[in-house]
Design an enzyme around this catalytic site. Structure first.
Site, PDB file in Angstrom:
ATOM      1  N   LYS A 196       8.345  16.211  -0.451  1.00  0.00           N
ATOM      2  CA  LYS A 196       8.681  15.013  -1.226  1.00  0.00           C
ATOM      3  C   LYS A 196       7.656  14.934  -2.348  1.00  0.00           C
ATOM      4  CE  LYS A 196       8.114   9.999  -1.000  1.00  0.00           C
ATOM      5  NZ  LYS A 196       8.181   8.776  -0.188  1.00  0.00           N
ATOM      6  N   GLY A 207       6.485  -0.022   0.027  1.00  0.00           N
ATOM      7  CA  GLY A 207       5.882  -0.950   0.981  1.00  0.00           C
ATOM      8  C   GLY A 207       6.159  -2.412   0.706  1.00  0.00           C
ATOM      9  N   ALA A 265      11.960   3.974  -0.562  1.00  0.00           N
ATOM     10  CA  ALA A 265      11.023   2.902  -0.907  1.00  0.00           C
ATOM     11  C   ALA A 265      11.700   1.572  -1.190  1.00  0.00           C
ATOM     12  CB  ALA A 265      10.148   3.255  -2.098  1.00  0.00           C
ATOM     13  N   GLY A 266      11.113   0.539  -0.630  1.00  0.00           N
ATOM     14  CA  GLY A 266      11.516  -0.825  -0.938  1.00  0.00           C
ATOM     15  C   GLY A 266      12.467  -1.457   0.052  1.00  0.00           C
ATOM     16  N   ASN A 268       9.720   3.455   5.728  1.00  0.00           N
ATOM     17  CA  ASN A 268       8.545   3.531   6.583  1.00  0.00           C
ATOM     18  C   ASN A 268       8.080   2.123   6.938  1.00  0.00           C
ATOM     19  OD1 ASN A 268       5.992   3.943   7.732  1.00  0.00           O
ATOM     20  ND2 ASN A 268       5.272   5.306   6.157  1.00  0.00           N
ATOM     21  N   THR A 269       7.673   1.373   5.891  1.00  0.00           N
ATOM     22  CA  THR A 269       7.061   0.064   6.106  1.00  0.00           C
ATOM     23  C   THR A 269       7.967  -0.890   6.885  1.00  0.00           C
ATOM     24  OG1 THR A 269       5.847   0.371   4.062  1.00  0.00           O
ATOM     25  CG2 THR A 269       5.994  -1.877   4.901  1.00  0.00           C
TER      26      THR A 269
END
Lengths: 67, 254
Positions: B96, B157, B183-184, B205-206
């Site tokens: 990535k 995040g 992301a997001g 992830n977050t």
């Protein structure tokens, strides 16, 4: 022998002559470590026959959590 | 229903990619892998800390496809260096690309990302560039050899959702490569929406790692991604301004 490991100056015993010797030290052992010597990647197969020299810059990196 | 997602020569049954950052303890990772059903997992690369014996690889099940990121890179050259180091670990050739110069919003630098994509794709990597959703940049990444395009939904995040929705829609429509929203995404409903729109997968992830119960949240995302994908394949019904009767329009006993 004086080396720079991960940006920090350090001294290793004189019988530590190769990358394999360095990785056998307790603080680096038993981890999946990737080695860069003076900017060049050292493949696992070459740890034993890659000699260390005074002043070498060594990066020891590994995987950590990330997204 | 068989609906594999073939990426980098691997046939995936799960369209949910997950990260390994921010967990309260790394022993949660194999459990999150199991509840999410994920088959692709990201990691970062950093200098070994001799004071710590922690090894993330002890917690990643061996069947996972490893997706190392190039976080920490500010230029294409740094991203290439990190990717080559990651490949030297001998755990596959996926990467990535993440090249970031802005430290507040952690937005990707598309032009450096395009350059890194070109170099690494030529070296045989399966290149997944994290990018700011922009059509011309995405097309250049495709021309440079990217295996998929990974536009952001919102800053890394932030859990803010699909703030770039209209741009994502354009990329999905115009770029002939898998689009993976990275992301997001903070809520399962947002993952489902991305999939309904035709994204090929989502990476998060977050949202899982910082949930009160990460295992239950991983399961919620698994179901959301699967639902959204099914809705996309089923084809959403038309949207109308006014009501369109579903029951007969005649009065009850007429």
């Amino acid at each position: 022998m004086k080396l720079i490991i991960n940006g920090k100056p350090g001294e290793i015993a004189d019988d530590c002559r190769t990358v394999a010797d360095l990785l056998s030290l307790p603080q680096w052992n038993k981890r999946l470590v990737i080695v860069e010597l003076n900017g060049d990647i050292v493949g696992k197969d070459n740890y034993i026959n890659t000699a260390l020299s005074e002043g070498d810059r060594i990066e020891l990196v590994h995987f950590v959590g990330g997204g | 229903m068989s609906d594999p997602f073939v990426l980098g020569g691997i046939s995936l049954t799960s369209r949910l990619f997950i990260g390994t950052g921010k967990y309260s303890r790394n022993t949660l990772i194999p459990e999150v892998v199991a509840s999410s059903g994920s088959q692709v997992i990201t990691v970062a690369l950093r200098r070994v800390d001799p004071q710590s014996q922690e090894n993330i690889m002890n917690h990643i099940p061996s069947q996972m496809t490893l997706l190392p990121n190039t976080s920490g890179a500010r230029t294409a050259e740094e991203a290439v260096r990190i990717a080559r180091l990651a490949k030297a670990a001998g755990l596959g050739n996926w990467v990535k690309i993440e090249v970031i110069s802005d430290q507040k919003y952690l937005l990707p630098d598309n032009s450096e990302t395009i350059r890194a994509t070109e170099i690494l794709a030529a070296e045989g990597f399966v290149v997944l560039p994290y990018m700011s959703p922009d059509l011309s940049a995405a097309l250049r990444m495709k021309a440079a050899g990217a295996a998929a395009i990974m536009p952001l939904g919102a800053p890394i995040g932030s859990n803010r959702g699909l703030k770039t929705k209209e741009m994502l829609r354009i990329l999905i429509s115009e770029v002939d490569l898998p689009i993976i929203v990275d992301a997001g995404i903070g809520r399962p409903s947002e993952a489902a929406e991305a999939m309904e729109m035709g994204a090929s997968a989502v990476l998060l992830n977050t949202a899982i790692a910082t949930a009160r119960d990460p295992l239950l949240m991983a399961e919620a995302f698994r179901e959301a991604v699967s639902s959204g994908r099914k809705a996309y394949l089923a084809g959403l019904g038309p949207v109308e301004e006014a009501a369109v009767h579903s029951s007969p329009l005649t009065g009850f006993l007429n």
